[in-house]
Design a protein around this motif. Structure first.
Motif, mmCIF file in Angstrom:
data_model
loop_
_atom_site.group_PDB
_atom_site.id
_atom_site.type_symbol
_atom_site.label_atom_id
_atom_site.label_comp_id
_atom_site.label_asym_id
_atom_site.label_seq_id
_atom_site.Cartn_x
_atom_site.Cartn_y
_atom_site.Cartn_z
ATOM 1 N N MET A 1 0.839 -1.205 0.000
ATOM 2 C CA MET A 1 0.000 0.000 0.000
ATOM 3 C C MET A 1 0.870 1.249 0.000
ATOM 4 S SD MET A 1 -2.928 -1.090 2.766
ATOM 5 C CE MET A 1 -3.945 0.344 2.453
ATOM 6 N N SER A 2 0.332 2.287 -0.579
ATOM 7 C CA SER A 2 1.043 3.560 -0.646
ATOM 8 C C SER A 2 0.526 4.510 0.425
ATOM 9 C CB SER A 2 0.865 4.197 -2.022
ATOM 10 O OG SER A 2 1.288 3.323 -3.037
ATOM 11 N N VAL A 3 1.346 5.467 0.785
ATOM 12 C CA VAL A 3 0.964 6.512 1.726
ATOM 13 C C VAL A 3 0.316 7.660 0.955
ATOM 14 C CG1 VAL A 3 1.832 8.177 3.409
ATOM 15 C CG2 VAL A 3 2.845 5.890 3.279
ATOM 16 N N ILE A 4 -0.731 8.231 1.512
ATOM 17 C CA ILE A 4 -1.343 9.425 0.938
ATOM 18 C C ILE A 4 -0.898 10.622 1.779
ATOM 19 C CG2 ILE A 4 -3.477 10.592 0.279
ATOM 20 C CD1 ILE A 4 -4.860 7.848 0.328
ATOM 21 N N ALA A 5 -0.259 11.595 1.147
ATOM 22 C CA ALA A 5 0.207 12.798 1.848
ATOM 23 C C ALA A 5 -0.571 13.995 1.319
ATOM 24 C CB ALA A 5 1.708 12.997 1.644
ATOM 25 N N LEU A 6 -1.393 14.590 2.178
ATOM 26 C CA LEU A 6 -2.252 15.703 1.780
ATOM 27 C C LEU A 6 -1.725 17.021 2.342
ATOM 28 C CD1 LEU A 6 -5.793 14.207 2.582
ATOM 29 C CD2 LEU A 6 -4.638 14.243 0.362
ATOM 30 N N PHE A 7 -1.639 18.011 1.474
ATOM 31 C CA PHE A 7 -1.376 19.388 1.893
ATOM 32 C C PHE A 7 -2.507 20.216 1.326
ATOM 33 C CE2 PHE A 7 0.659 23.612 1.396
ATOM 34 C CZ PHE A 7 1.089 23.804 2.706
ATOM 35 N N SER A 8 -3.042 21.138 2.119
ATOM 36 C CA SER A 8 -4.255 21.804 1.652
ATOM 37 C C SER A 8 -4.314 23.261 2.064
ATOM 38 C CB SER A 8 -5.496 21.082 2.210
ATOM 39 O OG SER A 8 -5.470 21.087 3.630
ATOM 40 N N ALA A 9 -5.100 23.994 1.297
ATOM 41 C CA ALA A 9 -5.467 25.349 1.683
ATOM 42 C C ALA A 9 -6.614 25.264 2.673
ATOM 43 C CB ALA A 9 -5.891 26.140 0.445
ATOM 44 N N THR A 10 -6.859 26.365 3.379
ATOM 45 C CA THR A 10 -8.013 26.403 4.271
ATOM 46 C C THR A 10 -9.288 26.601 3.461
ATOM 47 O OG1 THR A 10 -7.576 28.762 4.553
ATOM 48 C CG2 THR A 10 -6.764 27.273 6.263
ATOM 49 N N TYR A 11 -10.397 26.185 4.046
ATOM 50 C CA TYR A 11 -11.726 26.391 3.471
ATOM 51 C C TYR A 11 -11.879 25.782 2.079
ATOM 52 C CZ TYR A 11 -11.791 29.688 7.318
ATOM 53 O OH TYR A 11 -11.680 30.263 8.557
ATOM 54 N N CYS A 83 6.855 6.090 8.963
ATOM 55 C CA CYS A 83 7.105 5.653 7.588
ATOM 56 C C CYS A 83 7.443 4.167 7.482
ATOM 57 C CB CYS A 83 8.235 6.487 6.963
ATOM 58 S SG CYS A 83 7.733 8.149 6.511
ATOM 59 N N ARG A 84 7.600 3.496 8.612
ATOM 60 C CA ARG A 84 7.799 2.059 8.554
ATOM 61 C C ARG A 84 6.537 1.344 8.103
ATOM 62 N NH1 ARG A 84 10.904 1.522 14.338
ATOM 63 N NH2 ARG A 84 9.157 2.898 14.903
ATOM 64 N N ASP A 85 5.385 2.046 8.207
ATOM 65 C CA ASP A 85 4.101 1.506 7.727
ATOM 66 C C ASP A 85 3.699 2.226 6.445
ATOM 67 O OD1 ASP A 85 3.951 -0.049 10.098
ATOM 68 O OD2 ASP A 85 3.134 1.687 11.169
ATOM 69 N N THR A 86 2.744 1.641 5.738
ATOM 70 C CA THR A 86 2.281 2.266 4.494
ATOM 71 C C THR A 86 0.763 2.449 4.468
ATOM 72 O OG1 THR A 86 2.197 0.085 3.422
ATOM 73 C CG2 THR A 86 4.201 1.384 3.113
ATOM 74 N N ASP A 87 0.088 2.058 5.520
ATOM 75 C CA ASP A 87 -1.380 2.085 5.508
ATOM 76 C C ASP A 87 -1.918 3.311 6.246
ATOM 77 O OD1 ASP A 87 -0.420 1.213 7.913
ATOM 78 O OD2 ASP A 87 -2.036 -0.238 8.266
ATOM 79 N N TRP A 88 -1.506 4.506 5.808
ATOM 80 C CA TRP A 88 -1.935 5.704 6.514
ATOM 81 C C TRP A 88 -2.073 6.883 5.579
ATOM 82 C CZ3 TRP A 88 2.234 9.415 7.715
ATOM 83 C CH2 TRP A 88 3.488 8.979 7.280
ATOM 84 N N VAL A 89 -2.799 7.877 6.070
ATOM 85 C CA VAL A 89 -2.990 9.144 5.363
ATOM 86 C C VAL A 89 -2.373 10.237 6.236
ATOM 87 C CG1 VAL A 89 -4.648 10.834 4.500
ATOM 88 C CG2 VAL A 89 -5.129 8.381 4.265
ATOM 89 N N LEU A 90 -1.465 11.001 5.665
ATOM 90 C CA LEU A 90 -0.828 12.118 6.366
ATOM 91 C C LEU A 90 -1.451 13.411 5.854
ATOM 92 C CD1 LEU A 90 1.403 13.304 8.195
ATOM 93 C CD2 LEU A 90 2.944 13.201 6.211
ATOM 94 N N HIS A 91 -1.982 14.206 6.764
ATOM 95 C CA HIS A 91 -2.612 15.459 6.354
ATOM 96 C C HIS A 91 -2.048 16.616 7.165
ATOM 97 C CE1 HIS A 91 -6.427 18.172 6.035
ATOM 98 N NE2 HIS A 91 -5.485 18.534 5.183
#
Length: 407
Positions: A1-11, A83-91
């Protein structure tokens, strides 16, 4: 599985999209708050100090304390462990701390146009548009400063930083989540042996960096191909001695790999590299309305390894006390506006742990007695010998630290 890394603007609906990704992919969510909490556990540092890494500007004392760099090292360690795991979402902001060498990460930027964000911030209500716009602009400046400091990119939404940029004002939640989950299937973001090794290297580098940080060194560390690279971001006065000191420190961590050094050229300017020493005064606030005097004094103290910032009036000094938490204050008495005696009273009432040294050219015996009664550490008169002043500030710093330890 891959990691999802989210960066976002507000609103722009990012929180809802992150929650749906977690629900639909079975991953766990990891946020900046989670990262800070883990880093606090690892380091023993206060969460407020770690959270300041994400602030628009570092502390005015950072050139001496290197607090931001040392805190970032612990944040990277907390992230590298994950990062030793891959089943997560980083936001969050921390998504930019992941090194590009870890290929099994899908980097996603969530953004929306101004009209959508203003409406989401309540700007469609009567009289609220300007307030909503100011709030959005402030948040965007914060994100721009963070990305610039980590990636060297002025535009936090630059497409080159991400695998995909998702405009949530044109894609509803269903389509945004579908687009991201489709991206997860791409071969380019699947875990491979090289990307797993890169994750292991990231963890090793973070452990070395925090080990050096615990010894007072703010040094960037990278590990690749069985070698350790140390990156020193300031000019070094005695490079051979520093390299020997760092090699000795690495030896205590049982680091056997080859070591290379890169050092910022002297032409870049800035203060020379120095190791942080908790016993050395590094958060001294100098308060005096004589600008040339106090600026020169700050430079002379810096030459004696005493880190300081300056304020030119009582109002500014009190604002800096609330914002910057100095440890020692050098305070003039006669200033326009709020005078030194009143500053002393207010500081001791709100921040009794700060040691205050009075330095005045117009004092009297009654002033001396009153200042000492109010809790001043010492009372000095201008002109003062720089060595006497330096010793007094060091003694004040020592007492402040003893008091904190005895709490």
């Amino acid at each position: 599985m891959s990691v999802i890394a989210l960066f976002s603007a507000t609103y722009c609906g990012a929180e809802a999209i992150a929650a749906r990704l977690v629900a639909e992919t079975g991953r766990t969510l990891y946020t900046d708050d989670d990262l800070v909490a883990r880093a606090a556990t690892l380091s023993g540092l206060p969460t407020e100090q770690l959270q300041r890494c994400f602030a628009l500007e570092p502390s005015v004392f950072n050139p001496f304390t290197r607090e931001r760099e040392r805190c970032l090292a612990w944040l990277k360690l907390a992230l590298a462990e994950r990062c030793r795991d891959t089943d997560w979402v980083l936001h969050g902001f921390s998504s930019h701390l992941l090194p590009p060498s870890i290929d099994h990460v899908l980097h996603v930027c969530l953004i929306a146009d101004a009209a959508h964000r203003i409406a989401a911030a309540g700007g469609d209500k009567k009289g609220m548009r300007a307030k909503a716009l100011r709030r959005i602009e402030a948040e965007d400046r914060l994100r721009a400063a963070w990305v610039r400091s980590i990636k060297g990119e002025d535009d936090p939404w630059a497409a080159s930083l991400y695998d995909m940029v998702v405009p949530t004002h044109t894609l509803d939640g269903d389509r945004a989540v579908a687009l991201i989950t489709k991206g997860l299937a791409a071969e380019a973001v699947q875990p491979t042996d090289p990307s797993r090794r890169a994750a292991a290297d990231f963890l090793k580098a973070a452990r070395i960096e925090t080990g050096l940080a615990a010894m007072g060194h703010a040094v960037g560390v990278s590990v690749a191909g069985g070698a350790v690279a140390l990156h020193i971001d300031r000019p070094v006065l005695m490079r051979e001695r520093l390299e020997a000191e760092l090699k000795e420190a690495l030896a205590t961590m049982n680091i056997q790999e080859p070591i290379t050094f890169t050092v910022a050229p002297t032409a870049n300017g800035g203060d020379a590299y120095r190791r942080y020493d908790a016993d050395r005064p590094s958060k001294v606030l100098l308060v005096d309305d004589e600008r040339e005097f106090v600026q020169t004094l700050s430079e002379r103290l810096g030459m004696r390894d005493i880190g300081s910032a300056v304020a030119f009036d009582g109002e500014s000094a009190l604002e800096m006390v609330a914002r910057e938490a100095p440890e020692v204050m050098l305070l003039d008495l006669q200033m326009p506006g709020i005078d030194g005696m009143e500053v002393l009273k207010r500081v001791k009432a709100t921040h009794p742990e700060i040691e205050v040294v009075i330095l005045t050219g117009h004092g009297t015996d009654s002033h001396r007695q009153e200042c000492l009664r109010l809790g001043a550490f010492a009372y000095l008169e201008k002109p003062v010998d720089i060595e006497v002043l330096s010793d007094t500030l060091k003694q004040a710093n020592e007492r402040m630290r003893r008091n904190l330890e005895n709490k």
